[in-house]
Scaffold this motif. Structure first.
Motif, PDB file in Angstrom:
ATOM      1  N   LEU A  38      -0.764-114.283  15.943  1.00 29.04           N
ATOM      2  CA  LEU A  38      -1.104-113.752  17.448  1.00 29.04           C
ATOM      3  C   LEU A  38      -2.129-114.575  18.112  1.00 29.04           C
ATOM      4  N   TYR A  39      -3.045-114.482  17.175  1.00 30.10           N
ATOM      5  CA  TYR A  39      -4.257-114.808  17.949  1.00 30.10           C
ATOM      6  C   TYR A  39      -4.359-115.913  19.570  1.00 30.10           C
ATOM      7  N   LEU A  40      -3.354-117.160  18.071  1.00 31.48           N
ATOM      8  CA  LEU A  40      -3.565-118.156  19.254  1.00 31.48           C
ATOM      9  C   LEU A  40      -2.457-118.200  19.739  1.00 31.48           C
ATOM     10  N   ALA A  41      -1.193-117.237  20.108  1.00 36.45           N
ATOM     11  CA  ALA A  41       0.009-117.330  20.453  1.00 36.45           C
ATOM     12  C   ALA A  41      -0.556-117.102  21.680  1.00 36.45           C
ATOM     13  N   ALA A  42      -1.620-115.664  22.073  1.00 30.42           N
ATOM     14  CA  ALA A  42      -1.846-115.344  23.302  1.00 30.42           C
ATOM     15  C   ALA A  42      -3.088-116.068  23.906  1.00 30.42           C
ATOM     16  N   LEU A  43      -4.196-116.797  22.819  1.00 30.47           N
ATOM     17  CA  LEU A  43      -4.913-118.078  23.438  1.00 30.47           C
ATOM     18  C   LEU A  43      -4.379-119.219  23.793  1.00 30.47           C
ATOM     19  N   GLN A  44      -2.899-119.947  23.891  1.00 33.76           N
ATOM     20  CA  GLN A  44      -3.021-120.764  23.887  1.00 33.76           C
ATOM     21  C   GLN A  44      -2.152-120.972  25.641  1.00 33.76           C
ATOM     22  N   PRO A  45      -1.420-119.645  26.314  1.00 34.27           N
ATOM     23  CA  PRO A  45      -1.467-119.659  27.568  1.00 34.27           C
ATOM     24  C   PRO A  45      -3.076-120.178  28.256  1.00 34.27           C
ATOM     25  N   ILE A  46      -4.052-119.331  27.614  1.00 33.12           N
ATOM     26  CA  ILE A  46      -5.238-118.912  28.456  1.00 33.12           C
ATOM     27  C   ILE A  46      -5.961-120.259  28.305  1.00 33.12           C
ATOM     28  N   LEU A  47      -6.094-121.216  27.420  1.00 29.21           N
ATOM     29  CA  LEU A  47      -6.767-122.899  27.580  1.00 29.21           C
ATOM     30  C   LEU A  47      -6.011-123.967  28.269  1.00 29.21           C
ATOM     31  N   LYS A  74       6.789-116.642  27.293  1.00 32.72           N
ATOM     32  CA  LYS A  74       7.904-117.757  26.412  1.00 32.72           C
ATOM     33  C   LYS A  74       6.840-117.990  25.715  1.00 32.72           C
ATOM     34  N   ALA A  75       5.668-117.875  24.666  1.00 31.07           N
ATOM     35  CA  ALA A  75       4.799-118.215  23.630  1.00 31.07           C
ATOM     36  C   ALA A  75       5.241-117.158  22.937  1.00 31.07           C
ATOM     37  N   PHE A  76       5.594-115.571  22.859  1.00 33.38           N
ATOM     38  CA  PHE A  76       5.688-114.690  22.263  1.00 33.38           C
ATOM     39  C   PHE A  76       7.308-114.923  21.967  1.00 33.38           C
ATOM     40  N   GLY A  77       7.973-114.554  23.024  1.00 33.95           N
ATOM     41  CA  GLY A  77       9.726-114.927  22.741  1.00 33.95           C
ATOM     42  C   GLY A  77      10.110-116.496  21.542  1.00 33.95           C
ATOM     43  N   PHE A  78       9.419-117.764  21.545  1.00 32.36           N
ATOM     44  CA  PHE A  78       9.918-118.207  20.350  1.00 32.36           C
ATOM     45  C   PHE A  78       9.197-117.365  19.779  1.00 32.36           C
ATOM     46  N   SER A  90       7.067-125.619  18.765  1.00 36.02           N
ATOM     47  CA  SER A  90       6.809-125.107  19.570  1.00 36.02           C
ATOM     48  C   SER A  90       6.157-125.562  20.391  1.00 36.02           C
ATOM     49  N   GLU A  91       5.087-126.837  20.652  1.00 37.57           N
ATOM     50  CA  GLU A  91       4.456-127.252  21.350  1.00 37.57           C
ATOM     51  C   GLU A  91       4.979-127.076  23.101  1.00 37.57           C
ATOM     52  N   TRP A  92       6.910-127.404  23.349  1.00 38.74           N
ATOM     53  CA  TRP A  92       7.638-126.745  25.064  1.00 38.74           C
ATOM     54  C   TRP A  92       7.093-125.943  25.151  1.00 38.74           C
ATOM     55  N   PHE A  93       7.160-124.707  23.917  1.00 33.24           N
ATOM     56  CA  PHE A  93       7.091-123.122  24.798  1.00 33.24           C
ATOM     57  C   PHE A  93       5.622-122.542  24.346  1.00 33.24           C
ATOM     58  N   GLY A  94       4.795-123.457  24.868  1.00 33.79           N
ATOM     59  CA  GLY A  94       3.399-123.487  25.000  1.00 33.79           C
ATOM     60  C   GLY A  94       2.454-122.442  23.675  1.00 33.79           C
ATOM     61  N   VAL A  95       3.599-122.733  22.281  1.00 33.51           N
ATOM     62  CA  VAL A  95       3.252-122.276  21.439  1.00 33.51           C
ATOM     63  C   VAL A  95       2.158-122.926  20.505  1.00 33.51           C
ATOM     64  N   ALA A  96       0.877-122.695  19.915  1.00 23.59           N
ATOM     65  CA  ALA A  96       0.227-123.821  18.994  1.00 23.59           C
ATOM     66  C   ALA A  96       1.087-124.969  17.498  1.00 23.59           C
ATOM     67  N   ASP A  97       1.569-125.868  17.899  1.00 23.30           N
ATOM     68  CA  ASP A  97       2.140-126.356  16.644  1.00 23.30           C
ATOM     69  C   ASP A  97       1.916-126.179  15.501  1.00 23.30           C
ATOM     70  N   ALA A  98       0.854-125.753  14.518  1.00 22.59           N
ATOM     71  CA  ALA A  98       0.309-125.174  13.720  1.00 22.59           C
ATOM     72  C   ALA A  98       0.726-123.740  13.690  1.00 22.59           C
ATOM     73  N   ILE A  99       1.010-123.110  14.285  1.00 25.07           N
ATOM     74  CA  ILE A  99       1.538-122.054  14.423  1.00 25.07           C
ATOM     75  C   ILE A  99       3.313-122.256  13.906  1.00 25.07           C
ATOM     76  N   GLY A 100       3.889-122.940  15.134  1.00 25.97           N
ATOM     77  CA  GLY A 100       5.517-123.026  14.707  1.00 25.97           C
ATOM     78  C   GLY A 100       5.387-123.826  12.637  1.00 25.97           C
ATOM     79  N   ALA A 101       4.685-124.437  12.512  1.00 22.52           N
ATOM     80  CA  ALA A 101       4.790-125.123  11.495  1.00 22.52           C
ATOM     81  C   ALA A 101       4.328-124.020  10.377  1.00 22.52           C
ATOM     82  N   PHE A 102       3.353-122.772  10.584  1.00 21.94           N
ATOM     83  CA  PHE A 102       2.971-121.610  10.053  1.00 21.94           C
ATOM     84  C   PHE A 102       4.182-121.001  10.195  1.00 21.94           C
ATOM     85  N   MET A 103       5.288-120.094  10.657  1.00 24.05           N
ATOM     86  CA  MET A 103       6.123-120.081  10.375  1.00 24.05           C
ATOM     87  C   MET A 103       8.303-120.798  10.166  1.00 24.05           C
ATOM     88  N   VAL A 104       7.252-121.958   9.874  1.00 29.35           N
ATOM     89  CA  VAL A 104       8.413-122.439   9.104  1.00 29.35           C
ATOM     90  C   VAL A 104       8.128-122.719   7.327  1.00 29.35           C
TER      91      VAL A 104
END
Length: 410
Positions: A155-164, A179-183, A225-239
């Protein structure tokens, strides 16, 4: 690339003889053999290993997703959630306050909150195995706190990504965040309700096909994940979270080990390449203050967790010291911060902080009885139900590494 693997392996083998964890040694190898240090330079431009480093990061988070299950938190119940919440509140809160006190900027303070707040799962697991504490009563809350940290991290990385990413306005930031939270929600729903379908897609007896399948899925979803503004690492985590619950989950865990270890080493080595030792003196005092602050917060969190579970001084000391090390998550945040063009002092600060605590953590865990003596009830021999005479005995299992992994998984 070959030189990087060999150098990391040689230095790690030397360090293992005196009980040091591999993560700081991989970073040190990168520093010593990088362009900023006199002598042999293996890689002149750290960007030459950028893709391999990114793959290492993806595989590290993919593996953590495989190990993590929402049922782990439910099984621990209210006590585990309270202990994990207290740990995050103390450490993340202290990190945020420390970041604002430094005056480097709001985005930098938010990054430092995560750097100071999240333990290293890799080092924590290694400490539990090496110290023979897998069967100790305090090990369950330690692993429970790691589970809570994993949930917070996603949750933290998803929230931080748009800020950064530097959104131009509050509205743009909200859109990016939505977009990030939706994905993330879409991936979470797939993990929750699509297990049967995914299990059929990955159901094969051929190890070669299974490796190519899960590796392709992890890297593909990380890229999307990067296209939707989510860190690539978190996309891999979800997989990993999705595949860990399938019938092939156990085989995938075994098959991904060598890939995770090899490319994870390159990730840490590559991070070391980007560190200029000449920058470290400028952050010595912030690093030392942050280390002391982390020590204090971990002791407070350990005592709190011990009270929640009815443990005495010795388990409290074990919890405090075992969770002390910082590692892969701090480096993930450092990579994100560098990509966002934040304060240049962040990278050397995080490198110094991780190096100190990655070495200090295992050493402190081995001497936790010193801390136990000064905690409440310590002079009376611990005084709690959790003080077990088997806490420092070697594990009876023939393969402690598998026991550790099973403990994290279940």
């Amino acid at each position: 690339m070959g030189g990087a693997f060999v150098a990391a392996a040689v230095l790690a083998r030397l360090g293992s003889r005196i009980g040091l964890p591999t993560i700081p040694l991989f970073i040190l190898a990168g520093i010593l053999l990088g362009p900023h240090t006199p002598g042999i330079v293996l890689v002149k431009d750290p960007h030459e290993l950028e893709m391999l480093s990114a793959l290492g990061l993806v595989l590290l988070l993919f593996y953590l997703g495989l190990e993590f299950h929402l049922d782990d938190l439910k099984a621990g119940g209210r006590k585990m959630a309270l202990a994990g919440g207290a740990y995050l509140l103390l450490n993340v809160g202290a990190g945020l306050g420390f970041g604002f006190a430094l005056g480097w900027g709001t985005s930098e303070a938010l990054v430092l909150a995560g750097v100071l707040g999240i333990s290293s799962s890799a080092i924590v697991t290694k400490v539990l195995v090496d110290m023979g504490r897998i069967g100790n009563p305090e090990t369950k809350p330690i692993l429970g706190i790691i589970v809570v940290e994993d949930i917070f991290l996603a949750l933290y990385l998803a929230a931080l990504q748009p800020i950064l990413s530097g959104a131009d306005s509050a509205g743009a930031a909200l859109v990016d965040g939505g977009k990030a939270f939706g994905f993330l929600l879409l991936l979470a729903l797939a993990a929750r309700y699509g297990t049967k379908v995914v299990s059929r897609l990955f159901n094969t007896r051929d190890d070669e096909l299974l490796v190519i399948s899960f590796l392709g899925a992890a890297v593909l979803v990380a890229g999307v994940s990067e296209w939707f503004g989510v860190a690539d690492a978190i996309g891999a985590f979800m997989v990993g979270l999705m595949l860990g619950a399938t019938a092939s989950g156990d085989r995938i865990r075994e098959l991904v080990h060598p890939l995770r270890d090899a490319f994870g080493a390159i990730f840490f080595f590559s991070f070391g390449l980007s560190i200029n030792p000449g920058d470290l003196p400028s952050v010595v005092w912030p690093v030392l203050i942050a280390v002391v602050l982390t020590l204090l917060m971990n002791v407070a969190a350990g005592v709190s967790a011990a009270k929640i579970f009815g443990f005495g001084a010795t388990p409290a000391a074990n919890i405090s010291t075992t969770l002390l090390a910082r590692g892969e998550f701090a480096l993930i945040l450092a990579t994100m911060a560098a990509g966002a063009g934040l304060d240049s002092r962040l990278a050397p600060f995080i490198a110094g902080y991780v190096l100190v605590l990655a070495v200090l953590g295992p050493l402190a865990a081995g001497r936790s009885h010193w801390l136990a003596r000064i905690l409440p009830g310590g002079r009376d021999g611990g005084g709690g139900a959790g003080d077990s005479p088997v806490r420092d005995e070697p594990p009876a299992a023939k393969d402690p590494q598998k026991d550790a992994e099973a403990s994290v998984t279940h």
